[in-house]
Design a protein around this motif. Sequence first.
Motif, PDB file in Angstrom:
ATOM      1  N   VAL A  51       0.821  -1.204   0.000  1.00 52.95           N
ATOM      2  CA  VAL A  51       0.000   0.000   0.000  1.00 52.95           C
ATOM      3  C   VAL A  51       0.862   1.264   0.000  1.00 52.95           C
ATOM      4  O   VAL A  51       0.450   2.305   0.483  1.00 52.95           O
ATOM      5  N   GLU A  52       2.038   1.147  -0.573  1.00 53.58           N
ATOM      6  CA  GLU A  52       2.914   2.299  -0.745  1.00 53.58           C
ATOM      7  C   GLU A  52       2.992   2.619  -2.227  1.00 53.58           C
ATOM      8  O   GLU A  52       2.786   1.755  -3.082  1.00 53.58           O
ATOM      9  N   THR A  53       3.328   3.872  -2.559  1.00 56.33           N
ATOM     10  CA  THR A  53       3.450   4.259  -3.958  1.00 56.33           C
ATOM     11  C   THR A  53       4.607   3.552  -4.636  1.00 56.33           C
ATOM     12  O   THR A  53       4.537   3.217  -5.814  1.00 56.33           O
ATOM     13  N   ARG A  95      -2.881  -0.505  -4.254  1.00 56.39           N
ATOM     14  CA  ARG A  95      -1.737   0.367  -4.510  1.00 56.39           C
ATOM     15  C   ARG A  95      -2.155   1.841  -4.508  1.00 56.39           C
ATOM     16  O   ARG A  95      -1.360   2.712  -4.131  1.00 56.39           O
ATOM     17  N   ASP A  97      -4.215   3.098  -2.497  1.00 56.99           N
ATOM     18  CA  ASP A  97      -4.462   3.483  -1.116  1.00 56.99           C
ATOM     19  C   ASP A  97      -3.473   4.537  -0.631  1.00 56.99           C
ATOM     20  O   ASP A  97      -3.822   5.416   0.165  1.00 56.99           O
ATOM     21  N   ALA A  98      -2.240   4.470  -1.112  1.00 54.17           N
ATOM     22  CA  ALA A  98      -1.219   5.433  -0.683  1.00 54.17           C
ATOM     23  C   ALA A  98      -1.589   6.859  -1.048  1.00 54.17           C
ATOM     24  O   ALA A  98      -1.132   7.813  -0.393  1.00 54.17           O
ATOM     25  N   GLU A 102      -1.286  11.369   0.241  1.00 53.32           N
ATOM     26  CA  GLU A 102      -0.495  12.258  -0.609  1.00 53.32           C
ATOM     27  C   GLU A 102      -1.279  13.537  -0.877  1.00 53.32           C
ATOM     28  O   GLU A 102      -2.471  13.492  -1.175  1.00 53.32           O
TER      29      GLU A 102
END
Length: 201
Positions: A51-53, A95, A97-98, A102
């Motif tokens: 779930v990180e960019t 994906r 989710d990040a 932001e």
Amino acid sequence: MKALVINCTLKPSPAPSNTQALADVVIAELGQRGVEVETVRAVDLNLLPGVETDMGPGDDWPAVHAKLLESEILVIATPTWVGHPSSVAQRVIERMDAMIAETDDEGRPVAYNRVAGVVNTGNEDGAHHVISEICGALIDIGFTIPGQAWTYWHLGPGAGPDYLDDQRGHDWSDKTGRAMAANLVSVAAALAAEPIGTPPE
């Protein structure tokens, strides 16, 4: 105006994709309305779980993320499998989710002032459930979902032919897809003229 279509079929290129065929109706209408459209077939990419960019070496998601930020319109296109969005669609949503954390230069979530919609195909019922799951996730992330920003095709319930194999129902699905494109463009233009503001502290 730019649009990104993420095709979440389970079929790698160059296999024919029923989901792409219906998405192409939406893409054609977007093009008629002056929108520059790019399509990504997610299954062709190495989208690492997480779930990180950027999940590190070998991860193809950062390039897709960049395309998302270059686009005012997002279309998630997915088949129905076992009554749910495809596993590839779920990976794409995870994906994204990040993006909730932001923000842009004005402190707004990066998905604000972007619109999104859903294309769904399958040979069993469940289209409204699939559309609801994806739209709910996209709203959480910060996208705006216009009214009737979706289209689907199926001949359910039960097993049956695919979109590319049977012309039944195409008139409705294609007409709805063209309406979807028109609604996405109209709301994207409205948001460009009157953007959603910075969230209150």
